[in-house]
Design a protein around this motif. Sequence first.
Motif, PDB file in Angstrom:
ATOM      1  N   LYS A   1       2.439   8.944 -10.898  1.00  0.00           N
ATOM      2  CA  LYS A   1       1.645   8.877 -11.913  1.00  0.00           C
ATOM      3  C   LYS A   1       0.948  10.316 -12.086  1.00  0.00           C
ATOM      4  CE  LYS A   1      -0.194   6.842 -15.632  1.00  0.00           C
ATOM      5  NZ  LYS A   1       0.832   6.883 -16.883  1.00  0.00           N
ATOM      6  N   ALA A   2       0.515  10.672 -11.177  1.00  0.00           N
ATOM      7  CA  ALA A   2      -0.506  11.958 -11.263  1.00  0.00           C
ATOM      8  C   ALA A   2       0.338  13.314 -11.157  1.00  0.00           C
ATOM      9  CB  ALA A   2      -1.565  12.070 -10.127  1.00  0.00           C
ATOM     10  N   GLY A   3       1.577  13.020 -11.258  1.00  0.00           N
ATOM     11  CA  GLY A   3       2.642  14.285 -11.265  1.00  0.00           C
ATOM     12  C   GLY A   3       2.497  15.126 -10.017  1.00  0.00           C
ATOM     13  N   LEU A   4       2.097  14.297  -9.064  1.00  0.00           N
ATOM     14  CA  LEU A   4       2.105  14.994  -7.557  1.00  0.00           C
ATOM     15  C   LEU A   4       3.550  14.704  -6.654  1.00  0.00           C
ATOM     16  CD1 LEU A   4      -1.604  14.121  -6.552  1.00  0.00           C
ATOM     17  CD2 LEU A   4      -0.629  16.261  -7.381  1.00  0.00           C
ATOM     18  N   GLN A   5       3.787  15.398  -5.815  1.00  0.00           N
ATOM     19  CA  GLN A   5       4.685  15.137  -4.607  1.00  0.00           C
ATOM     20  C   GLN A   5       4.593  14.089  -3.647  1.00  0.00           C
ATOM     21  OE1 GLN A   5       6.848  18.533  -3.233  1.00  0.00           O
ATOM     22  NE2 GLN A   5       8.032  17.526  -1.876  1.00  0.00           N
ATOM     23  N   GLY A   6       5.098  13.005  -3.792  1.00  0.00           N
ATOM     24  CA  GLY A   6       4.934  12.007  -2.626  1.00  0.00           C
ATOM     25  C   GLY A   6       5.662  12.356  -1.346  1.00  0.00           C
ATOM     26  N   GLU A   7       5.260  11.562  -0.441  1.00  0.00           N
ATOM     27  CA  GLU A   7       6.058  11.541   0.802  1.00  0.00           C
ATOM     28  C   GLU A   7       6.639  10.153   0.681  1.00  0.00           C
ATOM     29  OE1 GLU A   7       7.842  11.779   3.609  1.00  0.00           O
ATOM     30  OE2 GLU A   7       7.151  13.517   3.192  1.00  0.00           O
ATOM     31  N   PRO A   8       7.813  10.073   0.710  1.00  0.00           N
ATOM     32  CA  PRO A   8       8.769   8.796   0.761  1.00  0.00           C
ATOM     33  C   PRO A   8       8.958   8.278   2.056  1.00  0.00           C
ATOM     34  CG  PRO A   8      10.316  10.498   0.407  1.00  0.00           C
ATOM     35  CD  PRO A   8       8.918  11.208   0.373  1.00  0.00           C
ATOM     36  N   ALA A   9       8.569   8.967   3.328  1.00  0.00           N
ATOM     37  CA  ALA A   9       9.142   8.502   4.427  1.00  0.00           C
ATOM     38  C   ALA A   9       8.713   6.793   4.867  1.00  0.00           C
ATOM     39  CB  ALA A   9       8.427   9.250   5.509  1.00  0.00           C
ATOM     40  N   ALA A  10       7.617   6.379   4.379  1.00  0.00           N
ATOM     41  CA  ALA A  10       7.299   5.117   4.867  1.00  0.00           C
ATOM     42  C   ALA A  10       8.076   4.143   3.951  1.00  0.00           C
ATOM     43  CB  ALA A  10       5.986   4.706   4.540  1.00  0.00           C
ATOM     44  N   LEU A  11       8.318   4.413   2.734  1.00  0.00           N
ATOM     45  CA  LEU A  11       9.365   3.706   1.786  1.00  0.00           C
ATOM     46  C   LEU A  11      10.743   3.726   2.379  1.00  0.00           C
ATOM     47  CD1 LEU A  11       9.431   1.589  -0.387  1.00  0.00           C
ATOM     48  CD2 LEU A  11       9.648   3.450  -2.198  1.00  0.00           C
ATOM     49  N   ASN A  12      11.004   5.026   2.663  1.00  0.00           N
ATOM     50  CA  ASN A  12      12.533   4.999   3.163  1.00  0.00           C
ATOM     51  C   ASN A  12      12.693   4.098   4.502  1.00  0.00           C
ATOM     52  OD1 ASN A  12      13.547   6.577   1.175  1.00  0.00           O
ATOM     53  ND2 ASN A  12      12.882   8.402   2.108  1.00  0.00           N
TER      54      ASN A  12
ATOM     55  N   LEU B   1      10.024   4.277  -9.391  1.00  0.00           N
ATOM     56  CA  LEU B   1       9.852   5.613  -8.815  1.00  0.00           C
ATOM     57  C   LEU B   1      10.689   6.439  -9.615  1.00  0.00           C
ATOM     58  CD1 LEU B   1       8.518   5.013  -5.086  1.00  0.00           C
ATOM     59  CD2 LEU B   1       7.070   6.022  -7.322  1.00  0.00           C
ATOM     60  N   VAL B   2      11.990   6.102  -9.418  1.00  0.00           N
ATOM     61  CA  VAL B   2      13.229   7.157  -9.917  1.00  0.00           C
ATOM     62  C   VAL B   2      13.223   6.877 -11.456  1.00  0.00           C
ATOM     63  CG1 VAL B   2      15.653   7.514 -10.023  1.00  0.00           C
ATOM     64  CG2 VAL B   2      14.328   7.332  -7.681  1.00  0.00           C
ATOM     65  N   GLU B   3      13.410   5.708 -11.990  1.00  0.00           N
ATOM     66  CA  GLU B   3      13.677   5.278 -13.339  1.00  0.00           C
ATOM     67  C   GLU B   3      12.606   4.981 -14.118  1.00  0.00           C
ATOM     68  OE1 GLU B   3      16.785   2.463 -13.067  1.00  0.00           O
ATOM     69  OE2 GLU B   3      18.196   4.057 -11.940  1.00  0.00           O
ATOM     70  N   GLY B   4      11.495   4.680 -13.688  1.00  0.00           N
ATOM     71  CA  GLY B   4      10.330   4.195 -14.459  1.00  0.00           C
ATOM     72  C   GLY B   4       9.805   5.199 -15.687  1.00  0.00           C
ATOM     73  N   ASP B   5       9.543   4.842 -16.591  1.00  0.00           N
ATOM     74  CA  ASP B   5       8.812   5.873 -17.560  1.00  0.00           C
ATOM     75  C   ASP B   5       7.144   5.843 -17.176  1.00  0.00           C
ATOM     76  OD1 ASP B   5       7.701   7.067 -19.668  1.00  0.00           O
ATOM     77  OD2 ASP B   5       8.936   6.111 -21.305  1.00  0.00           O
ATOM     78  N   PHE B   6       6.767   7.057 -16.702  1.00  0.00           N
ATOM     79  CA  PHE B   6       5.515   6.940 -16.146  1.00  0.00           C
ATOM     80  C   PHE B   6       4.429   7.419 -17.141  1.00  0.00           C
ATOM     81  CE2 PHE B   6       7.195   6.236 -12.249  1.00  0.00           C
ATOM     82  CZ  PHE B   6       6.315   5.769 -11.346  1.00  0.00           C
ATOM     83  N   ALA B   7       4.749   7.557 -18.342  1.00  0.00           N
ATOM     84  CA  ALA B   7       4.066   7.497 -19.414  1.00  0.00           C
ATOM     85  C   ALA B   7       3.440   6.116 -19.912  1.00  0.00           C
ATOM     86  CB  ALA B   7       4.581   8.293 -20.722  1.00  0.00           C
TER      87      ALA B   7
ATOM     88  N   GLU C   1       0.872  -1.287  -0.011  1.00  0.00           N
ATOM     89  CA  GLU C   1      -0.213  -0.078  -0.028  1.00  0.00           C
ATOM     90  C   GLU C   1       0.757   1.156  -0.062  1.00  0.00           C
ATOM     91  OE1 GLU C   1      -2.751  -0.564  -1.057  1.00  0.00           O
ATOM     92  OE2 GLU C   1      -2.627  -2.471  -0.880  1.00  0.00           O
ATOM     93  N   VAL C   2       1.886   1.178   0.598  1.00  0.00           N
ATOM     94  CA  VAL C   2       2.984   2.386   0.666  1.00  0.00           C
ATOM     95  C   VAL C   2       3.510   2.677  -0.703  1.00  0.00           C
ATOM     96  CG1 VAL C   2       5.252   2.939   1.178  1.00  0.00           C
ATOM     97  CG2 VAL C   2       3.920   2.128   3.046  1.00  0.00           C
ATOM     98  N   ILE C   3       3.834   1.516  -1.516  1.00  0.00           N
ATOM     99  CA  ILE C   3       4.241   1.486  -2.992  1.00  0.00           C
ATOM    100  C   ILE C   3       2.834   2.037  -3.684  1.00  0.00           C
ATOM    101  CG2 ILE C   3       4.827   0.185  -5.050  1.00  0.00           C
ATOM    102  CD1 ILE C   3       6.504  -1.682  -2.822  1.00  0.00           C
ATOM    103  N   ARG C   4       1.943   1.479  -3.498  1.00  0.00           N
ATOM    104  CA  ARG C   4       0.564   1.771  -4.498  1.00  0.00           C
ATOM    105  C   ARG C   4       0.255   3.147  -4.449  1.00  0.00           C
ATOM    106  NH1 ARG C   4      -3.166  -1.037  -5.967  1.00  0.00           N
ATOM    107  NH2 ARG C   4      -2.934  -2.611  -4.260  1.00  0.00           N
ATOM    108  N   ASP C   5       0.290   4.035  -3.087  1.00  0.00           N
ATOM    109  CA  ASP C   5       0.200   5.334  -2.638  1.00  0.00           C
ATOM    110  C   ASP C   5       1.365   6.264  -3.513  1.00  0.00           C
ATOM    111  OD1 ASP C   5      -1.016   7.704  -1.512  1.00  0.00           O
ATOM    112  OD2 ASP C   5       0.884   7.721  -0.302  1.00  0.00           O
ATOM    113  N   LEU C   6       2.720   5.858  -3.567  1.00  0.00           N
ATOM    114  CA  LEU C   6       3.562   6.560  -4.057  1.00  0.00           C
ATOM    115  C   LEU C   6       3.612   6.608  -5.575  1.00  0.00           C
ATOM    116  CD1 LEU C   6       6.845   5.744  -1.694  1.00  0.00           C
ATOM    117  CD2 LEU C   6       5.573   7.920  -1.778  1.00  0.00           C
ATOM    118  N   LEU C   7       3.218   5.291  -6.021  1.00  0.00           N
ATOM    119  CA  LEU C   7       3.006   5.484  -7.711  1.00  0.00           C
ATOM    120  C   LEU C   7       2.107   6.007  -8.009  1.00  0.00           C
ATOM    121  CD1 LEU C   7       3.820   1.352  -8.234  1.00  0.00           C
ATOM    122  CD2 LEU C   7       5.060   3.548  -9.162  1.00  0.00           C
ATOM    123  N   GLU C   8       0.854   5.959  -7.224  1.00  0.00           N
ATOM    124  CA  GLU C   8      -0.271   6.774  -7.719  1.00  0.00           C
ATOM    125  C   GLU C   8      -0.101   8.520  -7.819  1.00  0.00           C
ATOM    126  OE1 GLU C   8      -3.332   5.523  -5.007  1.00  0.00           O
ATOM    127  OE2 GLU C   8      -3.947   3.868  -6.602  1.00  0.00           O
ATOM    128  N   GLN C   9       0.812   8.793  -6.810  1.00  0.00           N
ATOM    129  CA  GLN C   9       1.277  10.229  -6.782  1.00  0.00           C
ATOM    130  C   GLN C   9       1.945  10.505  -7.733  1.00  0.00           C
ATOM    131  OE1 GLN C   9       2.115  11.779  -2.899  1.00  0.00           O
ATOM    132  NE2 GLN C   9       0.881   9.968  -1.986  1.00  0.00           N
TER     133      GLN C   9
END
Length: 197
Positions: free
Chosen positions: A87-98, A144-150, A77-85
């Motif tokens: 993908k939407a071009g928003l700034q995510g909060e990486p604390a949980a993944l970190n 999250l860093v290298e993926g082509d989100f298009a 769910e942490v990954i899902r939230d960050l990927l959704e953000q």
Amino acid sequence: MTAIPPSDLPLEPYVLADDPVLDMLNTRANVDGVARDFWETDADVERWLVRLGWTEEGAVPAFEEGALLGAARGLREVIRDLLEQRKAGLQGEPAALNGFLRKAVSHPQLSWPAPGEVHLERQRKQQTPEQFLSPLAEAAAVLLVEGDFALIRTCEHPDCVLWFYDRTKAHKRRWCSMALCGNRHKVAEFRRRKLEG
């Protein structure tokens, strides 16, 4: 929408995303309109990890019952939230993944099984479920860093929540799978045209 009997539901999560991190997200899916979490037990998570090559059969350490399931669902769910953000071009909060990444205790290990066969392998401590799942957390961070989100998308079927990485040559993939949602769309379009015609 007609619900299918529980005996006809798929037993294993879909592996169709062309990316193991996205396949992890797809362990929670809608199956013919019914929300389904394919991870109900530690054994479900272990089977999935073996199926996707994250570990070998019997190599999962003995954790307290439910600990692997809880950590895996939390990471998913942490990954899902960050990927959704992302993908939407928003700034995510990486604390949980970190937090997962910080728990990864690893070191390089030289192995020399035969003359001329020298390998450098990463050895990881696996004392906690979070340490055990840290390679997945690292793969998610790389995506999250290298993926082509298009090219990272969700299925276009309105009832489907599955993700995929469009690695097709023309980059025009629309469905999680032609056998699942692509076929449903074709059948629905055929029926619609028949009713209009």
